[in-house]
Design a protein around this motif. Structure first.
Motif, short mmCIF file in Angstrom:
data_model
loop_
_atom_site.label_atom_id
_atom_site.label_comp_id
_atom_site.label_asym_id
_atom_site.label_seq_id
_atom_site.Cartn_x
_atom_site.Cartn_y
_atom_site.Cartn_z
N LEU A 11 -4.88 31.01 67.46
CA LEU A 11 -4.00 29.92 67.00
C LEU A 11 -3.27 29.31 68.20
O LEU A 11 -3.06 28.09 68.26
CB LEU A 11 -3.00 30.43 65.96
CG LEU A 11 -3.62 30.89 64.63
CD1 LEU A 11 -2.55 31.48 63.71
CD2 LEU A 11 -4.33 29.73 63.93
N ALA A 12 -2.91 30.17 69.16
CA ALA A 12 -2.25 29.66 70.37
C ALA A 12 -3.23 28.80 71.16
O ALA A 12 -2.88 27.73 71.68
CB ALA A 12 -1.72 30.81 71.22
N ALA A 13 -4.50 29.25 71.20
CA ALA A 13 -5.52 28.48 71.93
C ALA A 13 -5.76 27.13 71.27
O ALA A 13 -6.17 26.17 71.92
CB ALA A 13 -6.82 29.27 72.00
N ALA A 14 -5.50 27.04 69.96
CA ALA A 14 -5.67 25.76 69.25
C ALA A 14 -4.45 24.87 69.45
O ALA A 14 -4.37 23.80 68.85
CB ALA A 14 -5.91 26.01 67.77
N GLY A 15 -3.50 25.31 70.27
CA GLY A 15 -2.39 24.44 70.64
C GLY A 15 -1.10 24.69 69.87
O GLY A 15 -0.16 23.92 69.99
N HIS A 16 -1.03 25.78 69.10
CA HIS A 16 0.19 26.04 68.34
C HIS A 16 1.12 27.00 69.07
O HIS A 16 0.66 27.96 69.68
CB HIS A 16 -0.17 26.64 66.97
CG HIS A 16 -0.84 25.66 66.08
ND1 HIS A 16 -0.16 24.69 65.39
CD2 HIS A 16 -2.15 25.48 65.78
CE1 HIS A 16 -1.01 23.96 64.70
NE2 HIS A 16 -2.23 24.41 64.92
N GLU A 17 2.43 26.75 68.96
CA GLU A 17 3.39 27.74 69.43
C GLU A 17 3.47 28.81 68.34
O GLU A 17 3.51 28.47 67.16
CB GLU A 17 4.76 27.10 69.64
CG GLU A 17 5.77 28.06 70.25
CD GLU A 17 7.22 27.66 69.96
OE1 GLU A 17 8.07 28.56 69.93
OE2 GLU A 17 7.46 26.45 69.75
N ILE A 18 3.48 30.08 68.74
CA ILE A 18 3.51 31.14 67.74
C ILE A 18 4.71 32.04 67.99
O ILE A 18 4.97 32.43 69.13
CB ILE A 18 2.24 32.04 67.83
CG1 ILE A 18 0.95 31.22 67.95
CG2 ILE A 18 2.19 33.03 66.67
CD1 ILE A 18 0.49 30.58 66.70
N GLN A 19 5.42 32.37 66.93
CA GLN A 19 6.43 33.42 67.02
C GLN A 19 6.00 34.54 66.08
O GLN A 19 5.55 34.27 64.96
CB GLN A 19 7.81 32.86 66.65
CG GLN A 19 8.27 31.82 67.68
CD GLN A 19 9.70 31.35 67.47
OE1 GLN A 19 10.39 31.75 66.54
NE2 GLN A 19 10.14 30.48 68.38
N VAL A 20 6.13 35.76 66.57
CA VAL A 20 5.64 36.92 65.80
C VAL A 20 6.84 37.74 65.33
O VAL A 20 7.75 38.04 66.12
CB VAL A 20 4.72 37.80 66.67
CG1 VAL A 20 4.33 39.08 65.92
CG2 VAL A 20 3.47 37.03 67.08
N LEU A 21 6.80 38.08 64.08
CA LEU A 21 7.85 38.93 63.53
C LEU A 21 7.18 40.23 63.09
O LEU A 21 6.25 40.20 62.28
CB LEU A 21 8.43 38.19 62.33
CG LEU A 21 9.82 38.56 61.87
CD1 LEU A 21 10.48 37.33 61.27
CD2 LEU A 21 9.75 39.68 60.88
N LEU A 22 7.62 41.35 63.64
CA LEU A 22 7.01 42.63 63.28
C LEU A 22 7.82 43.27 62.16
O LEU A 22 9.00 43.60 62.35
CB LEU A 22 6.95 43.54 64.51
CG LEU A 22 6.06 43.04 65.66
CD1 LEU A 22 6.16 43.98 66.86
CD2 LEU A 22 4.62 42.88 65.23
#
Ligand code: CTP
Length: 361
Positions: free
Chosen positions: A22-33
């Protein structure tokens, strides 16, 4: 920004590769564990493409629950507390990770129905299994919309191999890069993408993938898939000839073979046009010299809606190269796309395709 809420099951193991895609598709990602996730993945597994956060830094564009336990489904469906509880109007994607008995439990099924009913996208794998990396990536990218949302795009990529004997073939220098760039661009524009791949070792994530070897296999697969597609992008380099009588064994030097009889291969684009008159077809024309005039000629001959012409005699563009420079020729004229990366060229080609489809509607 996409917020990915990672749940505490073994399905969490696919969260890092999904986040990378998803990051490679240009999206900023935030992960919540979520609590308990550290048995499966740690914050380090998401580096360097995304941040692990305690809570999202703003309103996300979408929330992905990957994986979602039965508990998460219940919390979301019944409005109970959850660390990534949704903000109204934000698209939500849920990837349930349930064993067979839990999946059949009436309460769980009812929760899934509630979620479906309020617009949450439930991403499942084949046969009710948990969705895999490709299915999740395709589901999210497709579900986020974009200019090609709702379109099914069939892309052929790579180059065919026609057997001469048991170990040799007639092939070509196509690397598959242009076709895969087109598949990736279509995916990022929201399309559902199927790739018919002729002899490509590296798989493109997020797309349905069909491997083929010869022209005949490619034709059969494309004819099978074309009925389900809105757009065909025929980027594969297809052999025009095939050995008329390939040897079952390895041809020996001592056999003194000096010539091999060739027979013409079927024209895939024309066969598809006969079967699917409505399909929007994009062909390619690799030419030594003036690409635009060759493309115009092929537009007519192949019954295509667009022919993309490029001059392969030029250094650094075309077969195997990272860049390309093309003419996009259609009934409404030609558009020159100056030298750029294949990813950028792919986007321009698809912009032109969309403009033509909109004109036809
Ligand atoms: N193509 C096809 N079936 C074939 C050969 C090519 O569908 N048997 C497709 C290619 O994928 C490409 C387009 O037709 O999108 C043009 O391919 P090209 O090899 O340039 O066309 P030909 O008809 O073979 O023309 P020529 O060899 O005379 O240039």
């Amino acid at each position: 920004m996409i917020l990915v809420s990672v749940g505490p099951t073994a399905g969490a193991l696919i969260a890092p590769p999904v986040v990378r895609e998803l990051a490679a598709a240009g999206h900023e990602i935030q992960v919540l564990l979520e609590p308990g996730t550290d048995h499966f993945v740690g914050p380090g597994t998401f580096l360097p493409v995304s941040n692990v956060v305690e809570g999202p830094s703003g309103v996300p564009d979408a929330v992905l629950f990957l994986p979602a336990t039965a508990g998460t489904l219940a919390r979301l469906a019944r409005g109970l507390d959850h660390p990534a509880a949704r903000t109204d109007g934000v698209p939500a994607f849920v990837v349930p990770d349930l064993d067979a008995a839990t999946a059949e439990n009436p309460a769980v099924r009812s929760n899934l129905d509630v979620l479906r009913g309020d617009g949450t996208k439930i991403l499942r794998g084949e046969g009710g299994n948990m969705a895999g990396v490709d299915e999740v990536v395709a589901g999210v990218l497709g579900g986020l919309g974009g200019p090609m949302a709702g379109l099914r795009v069939l892309v052929t990529a790579g180059g065919t191999h026609e057997p001469l004997d048991s170990v040799r073939f007639i092939g070509n220098l196509s690397s598959g890069k242009m076709g895969l760039a087109l598949a990736r661009a279509a995916l990022r524009m929201g399309a559902a993408v199927t790739v018919v791949a002729a002899n490509i070792a590296r798989r493109e994530p997020g797309v349905r993938w069909r491997d083929v070897g010869t022209v005949e296999e490619l034709r059969d697969e494309v004819l099978r898939e074309a009925g389900e597609a809105d757009v065909l992008v025929m980027a594969a380099a297809v052999s025009d000839f095939t050995p008329a009588a390939p040897d079952r064994e390895k041809i020996r030097r001592s056999s003194g073979v000096r010539s091999i009889e060739l027979a013409p291969t079927p024209d895939v684009l024309r066969a598809v046009r006969e079967q699917s008159p409505e399909l929007f077809m994009v062909g390619f024309a690799a030419t030594h010299g003036d690409p635009a005039s060759d493309a115009r000629e092929k537009l007519e001959k192949k019954g295509a809606d667009v022919i993309v012409g490029n001059d392969i005699s030029r250094e650094g563009v075309g077969f195997g190269a990272e860049e390309n420079e093309v003419y996009v020729v259609s009934g409404r004229g030609e558009r020159f796309v100056p030298r750029a990366t294949k990813t950028e060229v792919a986007r321009e080609i698809l912009d032109e395709v969309l403009a033509l489809i909109d004109e036809e509607r």
